[in-house]
Design a protein around this motif. Sequence first.
Motif, PDB file in Angstrom:
ATOM      1  N   GLU A 196      42.789   7.367  40.483  1.00  0.00           N
ATOM      2  CA  GLU A 196      43.496   6.459  41.374  1.00  0.00           C
ATOM      3  C   GLU A 196      43.096   6.658  42.831  1.00  0.00           C
ATOM      4  O   GLU A 196      43.181   5.729  43.628  1.00  0.00           O
ATOM      5  CB  GLU A 196      45.002   6.634  41.205  1.00  0.00           C
ATOM      6  CG  GLU A 196      45.521   6.114  39.872  1.00  0.00           C
ATOM      7  CD  GLU A 196      47.035   6.061  39.825  1.00  0.00           C
ATOM      8  OE1 GLU A 196      47.667   6.693  40.681  1.00  0.00           O
ATOM      9  OE2 GLU A 196      47.570   5.386  38.927  1.00  0.00           O
ATOM     10  N   VAL A 197      42.674   7.872  43.204  1.00  0.00           N
ATOM     11  CA  VAL A 197      42.218   8.096  44.575  1.00  0.00           C
ATOM     12  C   VAL A 197      41.004   7.228  44.858  1.00  0.00           C
ATOM     13  O   VAL A 197      40.938   6.507  45.866  1.00  0.00           O
ATOM     14  CB  VAL A 197      41.895   9.586  44.813  1.00  0.00           C
ATOM     15  CG1 VAL A 197      41.227   9.776  46.177  1.00  0.00           C
ATOM     16  CG2 VAL A 197      43.156  10.432  44.735  1.00  0.00           C
ATOM     17  N   ASN A 198      40.017   7.284  43.969  1.00  0.00           N
ATOM     18  CA  ASN A 198      38.802   6.489  44.149  1.00  0.00           C
ATOM     19  C   ASN A 198      39.114   5.001  44.088  1.00  0.00           C
ATOM     20  O   ASN A 198      38.573   4.204  44.857  1.00  0.00           O
ATOM     21  CB  ASN A 198      37.789   6.865  43.070  1.00  0.00           C
ATOM     22  CG  ASN A 198      36.404   6.315  43.371  1.00  0.00           C
ATOM     23  OD1 ASN A 198      35.887   6.497  44.466  1.00  0.00           O
ATOM     24  ND2 ASN A 198      35.813   5.637  42.409  1.00  0.00           N
ATOM     25  N   ASP A 199      40.005   4.604  43.190  1.00  0.00           N
ATOM     26  CA  ASP A 199      40.382   3.203  43.064  1.00  0.00           C
ATOM     27  C   ASP A 199      41.094   2.722  44.321  1.00  0.00           C
ATOM     28  O   ASP A 199      40.856   1.608  44.795  1.00  0.00           O
ATOM     29  CB  ASP A 199      41.288   3.029  41.840  1.00  0.00           C
ATOM     30  CG  ASP A 199      41.647   1.576  41.593  1.00  0.00           C
ATOM     31  OD1 ASP A 199      40.756   0.796  41.214  1.00  0.00           O
ATOM     32  OD2 ASP A 199      42.837   1.224  41.788  1.00  0.00           O
ATOM     33  N   PHE A 200      41.972   3.563  44.878  1.00  0.00           N
ATOM     34  CA  PHE A 200      42.704   3.190  46.086  1.00  0.00           C
ATOM     35  C   PHE A 200      41.753   3.001  47.263  1.00  0.00           C
ATOM     36  O   PHE A 200      41.872   2.044  48.033  1.00  0.00           O
ATOM     37  CB  PHE A 200      43.734   4.274  46.418  1.00  0.00           C
ATOM     38  CG  PHE A 200      44.610   3.962  47.601  1.00  0.00           C
ATOM     39  CD1 PHE A 200      45.788   3.243  47.453  1.00  0.00           C
ATOM     40  CD2 PHE A 200      44.264   4.376  48.878  1.00  0.00           C
ATOM     41  CE1 PHE A 200      46.594   2.947  48.529  1.00  0.00           C
ATOM     42  CE2 PHE A 200      45.064   4.089  49.971  1.00  0.00           C
ATOM     43  CZ  PHE A 200      46.234   3.372  49.799  1.00  0.00           C
ATOM     44  N   ARG A 260      38.735   0.001  46.000  1.00  0.00           N
ATOM     45  CA  ARG A 260      39.142  -1.343  45.592  1.00  0.00           C
ATOM     46  C   ARG A 260      40.402  -1.822  46.315  1.00  0.00           C
ATOM     47  O   ARG A 260      40.431  -2.911  46.883  1.00  0.00           O
ATOM     48  CB  ARG A 260      39.374  -1.389  44.075  1.00  0.00           C
ATOM     49  CG  ARG A 260      39.651  -2.791  43.538  1.00  0.00           C
ATOM     50  CD  ARG A 260      39.966  -2.765  42.059  1.00  0.00           C
ATOM     51  NE  ARG A 260      41.204  -2.025  41.781  1.00  0.00           N
ATOM     52  CZ  ARG A 260      42.424  -2.537  41.892  1.00  0.00           C
ATOM     53  NH1 ARG A 260      42.588  -3.795  42.294  1.00  0.00           N
ATOM     54  NH2 ARG A 260      43.488  -1.822  41.608  1.00  0.00           N
ATOM     55  N   VAL A 261      41.447  -0.993  46.303  1.00  0.00           N
ATOM     56  CA  VAL A 261      42.727  -1.426  46.882  1.00  0.00           C
ATOM     57  C   VAL A 261      42.642  -1.479  48.410  1.00  0.00           C
ATOM     58  O   VAL A 261      42.983  -2.487  49.031  1.00  0.00           O
ATOM     59  CB  VAL A 261      43.862  -0.486  46.429  1.00  0.00           C
ATOM     60  CG1 VAL A 261      45.181  -0.942  47.029  1.00  0.00           C
ATOM     61  CG2 VAL A 261      43.955  -0.457  44.910  1.00  0.00           C
ATOM     62  N   LEU A 262      42.158  -0.394  49.017  1.00  0.00           N
ATOM     63  CA  LEU A 262      42.031  -0.368  50.479  1.00  0.00           C
ATOM     64  C   LEU A 262      40.785  -1.119  50.909  1.00  0.00           C
ATOM     65  O   LEU A 262      40.824  -1.982  51.789  1.00  0.00           O
ATOM     66  CB  LEU A 262      41.993   1.088  50.956  1.00  0.00           C
ATOM     67  CG  LEU A 262      42.249   1.359  52.428  1.00  0.00           C
ATOM     68  CD1 LEU A 262      43.596   0.801  52.858  1.00  0.00           C
ATOM     69  CD2 LEU A 262      42.191   2.854  52.695  1.00  0.00           C
ATOM     70  N   GLY A 263      39.668  -0.828  50.278  1.00  0.00           N
ATOM     71  CA  GLY A 263      38.426  -1.550  50.522  1.00  0.00           C
ATOM     72  C   GLY A 263      37.745  -1.172  51.824  1.00  0.00           C
ATOM     73  O   GLY A 263      38.308  -0.469  52.673  1.00  0.00           O
ATOM     74  N   PRO A 264      36.513  -1.621  52.019  1.00  0.00           N
ATOM     75  CA  PRO A 264      35.754  -1.286  53.234  1.00  0.00           C
ATOM     76  C   PRO A 264      36.452  -1.728  54.513  1.00  0.00           C
ATOM     77  O   PRO A 264      36.400  -1.032  55.528  1.00  0.00           O
ATOM     78  CB  PRO A 264      34.428  -2.043  53.039  1.00  0.00           C
ATOM     79  CG  PRO A 264      34.318  -2.250  51.561  1.00  0.00           C
ATOM     80  CD  PRO A 264      35.722  -2.416  51.069  1.00  0.00           C
TER      81      PRO A 264
END
Length: 447
Positions: free
Chosen positions: A199-203, A206-210
């Motif tokens: 979830e850290v990597n996903d957050f 993807r979720v936070l994004g560049p």
Amino acid sequence: MTIDLKLLGEAFGDADLSRPVGRVVGVRGGAVQIAGIAQEAHIGDHLVLRRGAGPQLAGEVLQIDQGIVHMLPDGAADGVAIGDRALLHPMPAFAPADHWIGRVVDPYGASLDGKPILRGEDLRDIMAAPPPAVERMPLGARVGTGLSVLNTMLPVVEGQRIGLFAGSGVGKSTLLAQLARHMTSDIVVIALIGERGREVNDFVDRVLGPEGMKRAVVVAATSDQSALTRRRCAWSAMAIAEHFRDQGRNVLFLADSVTRFAEAHREIAVAGGEAPALRGFPPSVTPLITALCERAGPGRLGQGHVTAVFSVLVAGSDMDEPIADIMRGVLDGHVVLSREIAERGRFPAIDVGKSVSRSLPDAASDAENEIITEVRKLLGTYEQSEVMIKAGLYAEGTDPVLDQAVRVWPELDAFFARPEPEDVRNSFDRLTLILRRAQGPGGARPR
């Protein structure tokens, strides 16, 4: 480039090629007892234990007692034997810097995103005291949040500290990411405490994004790491927020979650011999949480604000469980996410009736406060009669206020889910139009 070379030189200059060495003399209650280094050890120092032919075991100094150092290991103490060597590493200096923006680091300031990182020149105490109460500025101006419901019914101002109370899977992390991307601030500091590694990597990706990472610093400690590391995550993230606050910048601090921070402290406290008292939590958890929350808020004159959102995992929607109860008493408002609202597909699943912003009424004008009061009255009326309405027992014309609440409810529910890319004023204009339509043809704005 000159600054980078200077920081690199300081990093090499601080390298210490010698290490005090102790020996294991016992293992008790999950803690490893080590003799021979008590004179050099400090609470929080790192220890590396060599378990014969097995892998090394890392940990931190938890207690120092009559020549014995008690180490809390990062993992199970299986294979540890009397006489095993333990190397002492002093607590690493924590020095955030501007070049940390856009990076993902661990609670010790090491890189987690695969790229090298240097510490800055500003050495910080991760457990620093908050600014003196009499020297702090008042709360600042209202900020845009990117969400209509928070712009209007639950306004946030600079330096405010709010709690985000939710069960698992209700959209808490997604809402935090929405705030990180759109809430008005100069810098965003995010503490991911005890999150699953995936979830850290996903957050971040993807979720936070560049776009969200352009102004963010993410501090992460995953659930498989030691309790000491997970607890330190919140302190280190707050120290980074204070670094930017002292430069005069306005910082948005997001912590996910305070519950895992308290659970990590519980593990440490029990290993140290502290008895549980508050439904399994030790008494020391209260000052620990309040001290963390007090560090957020307005700074001194000439400094910036740390506007904080602390998420709280509420098991079984029990708002009276110890951590939630402590947080409600120290924060400037609380936002409650409802599983029932989430299950019918509305995001964010904020239960407006159970949520409060203590920045009101000062954060809004007289006209805006009038609108907020009217909406709350209609919401309360509808919720009190919701069972009767759904059962088909409601007859229009019996109660004019209930009639209006029934008419306005679908539009209000849709409004609470609406993103607001423009300013706060635009959110209030939309809300005013909804209330006018609820009055029927020729209806005036509610008073």
